[in-house]
Motif scaffolding. Structure first.
Motif, PDB file in Angstrom:
ATOM      1  N   ASP A  38      81.375  61.229  47.979  1.00 24.41           N
ATOM      2  CA  ASP A  38      80.909  62.180  48.980  1.00 24.41           C
ATOM      3  C   ASP A  38      79.805  61.529  49.791  1.00 24.41           C
ATOM      4  N   VAL A  39      79.372  62.218  50.852  1.00 21.95           N
ATOM      5  CA  VAL A  39      78.337  61.686  51.729  1.00 21.95           C
ATOM      6  C   VAL A  39      77.238  62.720  51.915  1.00 21.95           C
ATOM      7  N   VAL A  40      76.044  62.216  52.255  1.00 18.15           N
ATOM      8  CA  VAL A  40      74.924  63.071  52.650  1.00 18.15           C
ATOM      9  C   VAL A  40      74.724  62.885  54.145  1.00 18.15           C
ATOM     10  N   ILE A  41      74.762  63.994  54.880  1.00 26.51           N
ATOM     11  CA  ILE A  41      74.601  63.926  56.333  1.00 26.51           C
ATOM     12  C   ILE A  41      73.188  64.351  56.702  1.00 26.51           C
ATOM     13  N   GLY A  42      72.479  63.467  57.377  1.00 24.49           N
ATOM     14  CA  GLY A  42      71.122  63.763  57.839  1.00 24.49           C
ATOM     15  C   GLY A  42      71.041  63.583  59.346  1.00 24.49           C
ATOM     16  N   ASP A  43      69.903  63.138  59.841  1.00 22.62           N
ATOM     17  CA  ASP A  43      69.761  62.907  61.275  1.00 22.62           C
ATOM     18  C   ASP A  43      69.188  61.525  61.526  1.00 22.62           C
ATOM     19  N   PHE A  44      69.194  61.131  62.797  1.00 25.25           N
ATOM     20  CA  PHE A  44      68.753  59.785  63.159  1.00 25.25           C
ATOM     21  C   PHE A  44      67.291  59.559  62.804  1.00 25.25           C
ATOM     22  N   ARG A  70      63.822  59.241  71.869  1.00 28.05           N
ATOM     23  CA  ARG A  70      63.525  60.362  70.988  1.00 28.05           C
ATOM     24  C   ARG A  70      64.535  61.498  71.109  1.00 28.05           C
ATOM     25  N   SER A  71      65.330  61.492  72.163  1.00 29.67           N
ATOM     26  CA  SER A  71      66.352  62.527  72.285  1.00 29.67           C
ATOM     27  C   SER A  71      67.467  62.342  71.254  1.00 29.67           C
ATOM     28  N   LEU A  72      67.506  61.164  70.618  1.00 30.14           N
ATOM     29  CA  LEU A  72      68.534  60.901  69.602  1.00 30.14           C
ATOM     30  C   LEU A  72      68.065  61.265  68.201  1.00 30.14           C
ATOM     31  N   ASN A  73      66.834  61.794  68.066  1.00 32.12           N
ATOM     32  CA  ASN A  73      66.266  62.070  66.750  1.00 32.12           C
ATOM     33  C   ASN A  73      67.148  62.942  65.875  1.00 32.12           C
ATOM     34  N   ARG A  74      67.826  63.907  66.475  1.00 30.65           N
ATOM     35  CA  ARG A  74      68.575  64.883  65.682  1.00 30.65           C
ATOM     36  C   ARG A  74      70.082  64.642  65.695  1.00 30.65           C
ATOM     37  N   VAL A  75      70.510  63.468  66.101  1.00 27.94           N
ATOM     38  CA  VAL A  75      71.936  63.145  66.060  1.00 27.94           C
ATOM     39  C   VAL A  75      72.370  63.023  64.595  1.00 27.94           C
ATOM     40  N   PRO A  76      73.444  63.727  64.163  1.00 29.49           N
ATOM     41  CA  PRO A  76      73.895  63.638  62.767  1.00 29.49           C
ATOM     42  C   PRO A  76      74.309  62.218  62.399  1.00 29.49           C
ATOM     43  N   GLN A  77      73.906  61.810  61.219  1.00 36.10           N
ATOM     44  CA  GLN A  77      74.251  60.491  60.706  1.00 36.10           C
ATOM     45  C   GLN A  77      74.579  60.619  59.219  1.00 36.10           C
ATOM     46  N   ILE A  78      75.458  59.750  58.721  1.00 35.54           N
ATOM     47  CA  ILE A  78      75.644  59.642  57.269  1.00 35.54           C
ATOM     48  C   ILE A  78      74.509  58.777  56.735  1.00 35.54           C
ATOM     49  N   VAL A  79      73.636  59.381  55.951  1.00 36.32           N
ATOM     50  CA  VAL A  79      72.459  58.653  55.475  1.00 36.32           C
ATOM     51  C   VAL A  79      72.627  58.143  54.046  1.00 36.32           C
ATOM     52  N   GLU A  80      73.658  58.623  53.358  1.00 32.73           N
ATOM     53  CA  GLU A  80      73.857  58.163  51.979  1.00 32.73           C
ATOM     54  C   GLU A  80      75.295  58.433  51.534  1.00 32.73           C
ATOM     55  N   ASN A  81      75.870  57.469  50.821  1.00 30.97           N
ATOM     56  CA  ASN A  81      77.161  57.648  50.152  1.00 30.97           C
ATOM     57  C   ASN A  81      76.915  57.675  48.648  1.00 30.97           C
TER      58      ASN A  81
END
Length: 277
Positions: A38-44, A70-81
Motif C-alpha cells: 500500500d501507499v501513504v499519500i501526502g503533499d509536496f 509555493r503553489s505546489l505545496n499541497r500537490v498530492p504525492q506518494i510519500v511512502e510505500n
C-alpha cells in the motif's frame, strides 16, 4: 501559472501510481504467502521538508524561490510505500514438502544467484538430485548455511517428517525399521529485528541488507513450521476492488478538472485578453 492545473496533474499521477499497487495486489490474491502493498499519500510540502537538506539550495531564500514554487505545496504525492506483513490463512495440502509459518515475523531462507533471500512461500519440491528447492529451483537452506554452504538433501526409501521447529526426520519404509526416525537436517527459519528493511525483489522473495545480517535471528525453537500446509496471501479482494473503484473515480475527476482548465478557463482567458487588446 495555473496552480489548479498542476495540482490536478500531480493528483492524477499519484492515483495512477496507486492504481498500479492495487492492481498488483489483486493479481497476487492467490499467490502463496504474498503480502499486501500500500501507499501513504501526502503533499509536496511534507516531501520537501523531508528532503530539503539534500537539495542544492537549503532554505527559502529569494534564490530558492526561482526553483521552488509555493503553489505546489499541497500537490498530492506518494510519500511512502509499505508492506502489510500480517499473516494470511492456512490451507491444508497434505504434500510432504509444503510448509507454512504460523508466526508473522518468520521466513524461510533460500539461496539465489543474487545471494540469500527470504520467503513465506513454503511450496517446495525436490529436484533431480534429491535437493529441497523452491519452484524456481533455488535451494532451501538449513540453519548451518551461514557457517558454510550446506543444503537439504534426501534419498529414496524414506518417509520425511518435519516438526514444528523445522527439524527434519527420515523414517525408513522398511517394515522392521519403521519405528525408528533419524534427525537428518532442518529448515532455517529466521526473524528480523527490523522487518521494515525487508524489500520485495520478485518471485515472492525478500532481500535484507547484507550489512544487517547481524540483526537476523535464527529461530531454532520457533514452533512455527506446519508441514502439509500453505499460507494464503493476506489480500482482501473486496477491499482491493473498492480501492480500485475509488482510484478510478479520482482519476476521472482529475481528468475533468484538467479538461476544464484546458478548454474552458484558457479559452476564457484568451478571449478576455483579446477583448482588452
Amino acid at each position: 501559472m495555473q496552480g489548479g492545473y498542476y495540482s490536478s496533474v500531480g493528483g492524477m499521477v499519484t492515483q495512477i501510481n496507486r492504481l498500479d499497487v492495487i492492481s498488483n495486489n489483486i493479481a497476487n490474491a492467490n499467490t502463496t504467502g504474498f503480502k499486501r502493498d500500500d501507499v501513504v499519500i501526502g503533499d509536496f510540502l511534507r516531501l520537501y521538508e523531508q528532503h530539503k537538506e539534500f537539495l542544492p539550495i537549503k532554505d527559502q531564500t529569494k534564490d530558492a524561490a526561482k526553483f521552488y514554487n509555493r503553489s505546489l505545496n499541497r500537490v498530492p504525492q506518494i510519500v511512502e510505500n509499505f508492506t502489510e506483513h500480517n499473516m494470511g490463512g492456512f490451507i491444508p495440502t497434505e504434500n510432504t514438502f509444503d510448509f507454512a509459518l504460523s508466526k508473522e515475523n518468520a521466513y524461510f531462507m533460500v539461496e539465489t544467484p543474487n545471494g540469500v533471500r527470504f520467503t513465506r512461500d513454503g511450496s517446495f519440491v525436490l529436484n533431480e538430485d534429491g535437493r529441497l528447492v523452491t519452484k524456481e529451483g533455488f535451494p532451501v537452506l538449513p540453519r548451518e548455511y551461514l557457517d558454510g554452504p550446506q543444503y537439504i538433501e534426501f534419498i529414496d526409501g524414506y518417509q520425511i517428517e518435519v516438526d514444528t521447529n523445522g527439524n527434519i526426520y527420515m523414517r525408513s519404509l522398511n517394515f522392521e525399521e519403521m519405528n525408528e526416525t533419524n534427525l537428518t537436517s532442518n529448515l532455517a527459519v529466521v526473524s528480523f529485528e527490523n522487518p521494515k528493511y525487508l524489500k520485495k525483489v520478485g518471485n515472492n522473495f525478500y532481500e535484507y541488507p547484507r550489512e544487517r545480517f547481524n540483526e537476523l535471528e535464527m529461530l531454532e525453537q520457533s514452533g512455527a513450521v506446519r508441514q502439509g500446509f500453505l499460507e494464503k496471501s493476506n489480500i482482501n479482494v473486496v477491499m482491493e476492488m473498492t480501492g480500485l473503484i475509488e482510484t478510478n473515480r479520482l482519476v476521472e475527476a482529475y481528468s475533468k478538472v484538467l479538461k476544464t482548465h484546458m478548454d474552458d478557463l484558457n479559452t476564457e482567458a484568451i478571449t478576455r485578453l483579446a477583448a482588452k487588446a
